[in-house]
Design a protein around this motif. Sequence first.
Motif, mmCIF file in Angstrom:
data_model
loop_
_atom_site.group_PDB
_atom_site.id
_atom_site.type_symbol
_atom_site.label_atom_id
_atom_site.label_comp_id
_atom_site.label_asym_id
_atom_site.label_seq_id
_atom_site.Cartn_x
_atom_site.Cartn_y
_atom_site.Cartn_z
ATOM 1 N N LYS A 131 -4.840 -2.418 -7.156
ATOM 2 C CA LYS A 131 -4.565 -1.385 -8.158
ATOM 3 C C LYS A 131 -3.719 -1.955 -9.287
ATOM 4 O O LYS A 131 -3.875 -1.594 -10.445
ATOM 5 C CB LYS A 131 -3.818 -0.223 -7.482
ATOM 6 C CG LYS A 131 -3.597 0.971 -8.336
ATOM 7 C CD LYS A 131 -3.103 2.182 -7.520
ATOM 8 C CE LYS A 131 -1.931 1.837 -6.602
ATOM 9 N NZ LYS A 131 -1.337 3.030 -5.964
ATOM 10 N N ALA B 64 -8.061 -8.413 -1.487
ATOM 11 C CA ALA B 64 -7.325 -7.311 -0.881
ATOM 12 C C ALA B 64 -7.788 -7.149 0.561
ATOM 13 O O ALA B 64 -8.929 -7.469 0.889
ATOM 14 C CB ALA B 64 -7.561 -6.024 -1.660
ATOM 15 N N GLU C 145 0.860 -1.173 0.000
ATOM 16 C CA GLU C 145 0.000 0.000 0.000
ATOM 17 C C GLU C 145 0.902 1.230 0.000
ATOM 18 O O GLU C 145 1.490 1.588 1.027
ATOM 19 C CB GLU C 145 -0.874 -0.017 1.261
ATOM 20 C CG GLU C 145 -1.886 1.110 1.302
ATOM 21 C CD GLU C 145 -2.555 1.193 2.677
ATOM 22 O OE1 GLU C 145 -1.964 0.678 3.655
ATOM 23 O OE2 GLU C 145 -3.648 1.770 2.763
ATOM 24 N N ILE D 24 -2.034 -2.184 -3.638
ATOM 25 C CA ILE D 24 -3.411 -1.929 -3.228
ATOM 26 C C ILE D 24 -3.581 -0.481 -2.791
ATOM 27 O O ILE D 24 -2.596 0.216 -2.528
ATOM 28 C CB ILE D 24 -3.828 -2.845 -2.050
ATOM 29 C CG1 ILE D 24 -2.882 -2.631 -0.870
ATOM 30 C CG2 ILE D 24 -3.819 -4.303 -2.481
ATOM 31 C CD1 ILE D 24 -3.271 -3.398 0.375
ATOM 32 N N GLN D 25 -4.822 -0.026 -2.769
ATOM 33 C CA GLN D 25 -5.114 1.331 -2.301
ATOM 34 C C GLN D 25 -6.430 1.284 -1.551
ATOM 35 O O GLN D 25 -7.259 0.421 -1.817
ATOM 36 C CB GLN D 25 -5.198 2.296 -3.484
ATOM 37 C CG GLN D 25 -6.321 1.988 -4.436
ATOM 38 C CD GLN D 25 -6.204 2.763 -5.742
ATOM 39 O OE1 GLN D 25 -6.932 2.491 -6.693
ATOM 40 N NE2 GLN D 25 -5.303 3.715 -5.780
ATOM 41 N N SER D 26 -6.621 2.218 -0.642
ATOM 42 C CA SER D 26 -7.872 2.198 0.116
ATOM 43 C C SER D 26 -9.023 2.595 -0.799
ATOM 44 O O SER D 26 -8.889 3.448 -1.662
ATOM 45 C CB SER D 26 -7.774 3.146 1.314
ATOM 46 O OG SER D 26 -7.231 4.373 0.921
ATOM 47 N N LYS D 27 -10.143 1.910 -0.611
ATOM 48 C CA LYS D 27 -11.341 2.172 -1.423
ATOM 49 C C LYS D 27 -11.908 3.527 -1.047
ATOM 50 O O LYS D 27 -11.996 3.870 0.131
ATOM 51 C CB LYS D 27 -12.382 1.081 -1.154
ATOM 52 C CG LYS D 27 -12.471 0.044 -2.271
ATOM 53 C CD LYS D 27 -13.606 -0.914 -2.041
ATOM 54 C CE LYS D 27 -13.131 -2.240 -1.494
ATOM 55 N NZ LYS D 27 -14.167 -3.286 -1.406
ATOM 56 N N HIS E 192 -9.708 -2.111 1.053
ATOM 57 C CA HIS E 192 -8.720 -1.860 0.006
ATOM 58 C C HIS E 192 -9.108 -2.548 -1.289
ATOM 59 O O HIS E 192 -9.865 -3.515 -1.287
ATOM 60 C CB HIS E 192 -7.332 -2.356 0.450
ATOM 61 C CG HIS E 192 -6.767 -1.577 1.584
ATOM 62 N ND1 HIS E 192 -5.866 -0.556 1.412
ATOM 63 C CD2 HIS E 192 -6.992 -1.644 2.914
ATOM 64 C CE1 HIS E 192 -5.551 -0.032 2.576
ATOM 65 N NE2 HIS E 192 -6.227 -0.677 3.517
ATOM 66 N N GLU E 193 -8.544 -2.034 -2.377
ATOM 67 C CA GLU E 193 -8.769 -2.697 -3.658
ATOM 68 C C GLU E 193 -7.447 -2.832 -4.383
ATOM 69 O O GLU E 193 -6.501 -2.088 -4.120
ATOM 70 C CB GLU E 193 -9.765 -1.898 -4.492
ATOM 71 C CG GLU E 193 -9.309 -0.482 -4.794
ATOM 72 C CD GLU E 193 -10.426 0.351 -5.413
ATOM 73 O OE1 GLU E 193 -11.459 -0.246 -5.767
ATOM 74 O OE2 GLU E 193 -10.262 1.583 -5.548
#
Lengths: 137, 137
Positions: free
Chosen positions: B124, B117, A95, A132-135, B121-122
């Motif tokens: 990317k 994830a 992340e 990954i990234q936060s939704k 999170h998703e």
Amino acid sequence: MTPKAHFAEKLRLAGLRPTRQRVAIAALLLDGRHRHVTADSLTEEITTAGLHVSGGTVYNTLNQFTEAGLLRRVMVHNDYSLFDTNTDHHHHFYEAENDQLVDIPHDGVILAQLPAAPDGHEIKAVDVVIHIQSKNP
Amino acid sequence: MTPKAHFAEKLRLAGLRPTRQRVAIAALLLDGRHRHVTADSLTEEITTAGLHVSGGTVYNTLNQFTEAGLLRRVMVHNDYSLFDTNTDHHHHFYEAENDQLVDIPHDGVILAQLPAAPDGHEIKAVDVVIHIQSKNP
DNA sequence: AAGGCTCTTTAGAATGATTTTAAACTAGAT
DNA sequence: ATCTAGTTTAAAATCATTCTAAAGAGCCTT
């Protein structure tokens, strides 16, 4: 066997002379806990433990441990090196927002098909990093 | 449409003001050829083309193009940044001995199963780097 | 337990990619 | 043509990492 002797032996087996500094760092990093460290965070740990190891030696030791297979270097950005105390075959979530690295259990990613290595070459390692990234919503 | 106007338009669409320097670099990097560049190799190309762009701008432009999705940053070591002009989904072979990076066609690696994830999170991006080495015998 | 040989550690300097700075410049709107 | 915000520039600054030369420490042989 004293803990010190245990780590000294581990280093010898890895082909590294068990110096005071290397044994101390091994005791911190090779105790079976799975985590990610940087030269900086390791230096902090050493200090917290009431010890002192010069900066150059911290870098040398991380590199030597990695070359000896006691640590694994993880590539997620070019800012500084990250080392994983878990050398088992596994992959990572990364992340970027918080520069946070998380292990993925060994069976979490399955590579169904690997390409053949180019002629005259063989596969040494397969690294998978899932960014990954936060939704938002 | 002149080539220059073509790249200027491309930059505008990416949200970047088409300055002389950015258009020149776009003409070199975004012409459809798939290759890997560094700040250094790009600077060489610019010089060879009879142009001049300051070092800071070369770095800024590579970062901006990457953020805009026109380039992709590839993580294989911490020595310097590598950029891929191919932004399609694909993975890489990396041969450390010669610091050699080779694209793997999109269907060369198949991930049969991706882990979910972490909460909130998703995913990317998924980066796969297959480290290779030349066979001994 | 002393000697010696090599490897290691040390503090500090050096390196090198990348970023920052402050001033000069320019794309694009008015 | 003029204005303004964004951009470029050369040079300085940053910062992780490596290198250096001298001092220290494993460890093998007496």
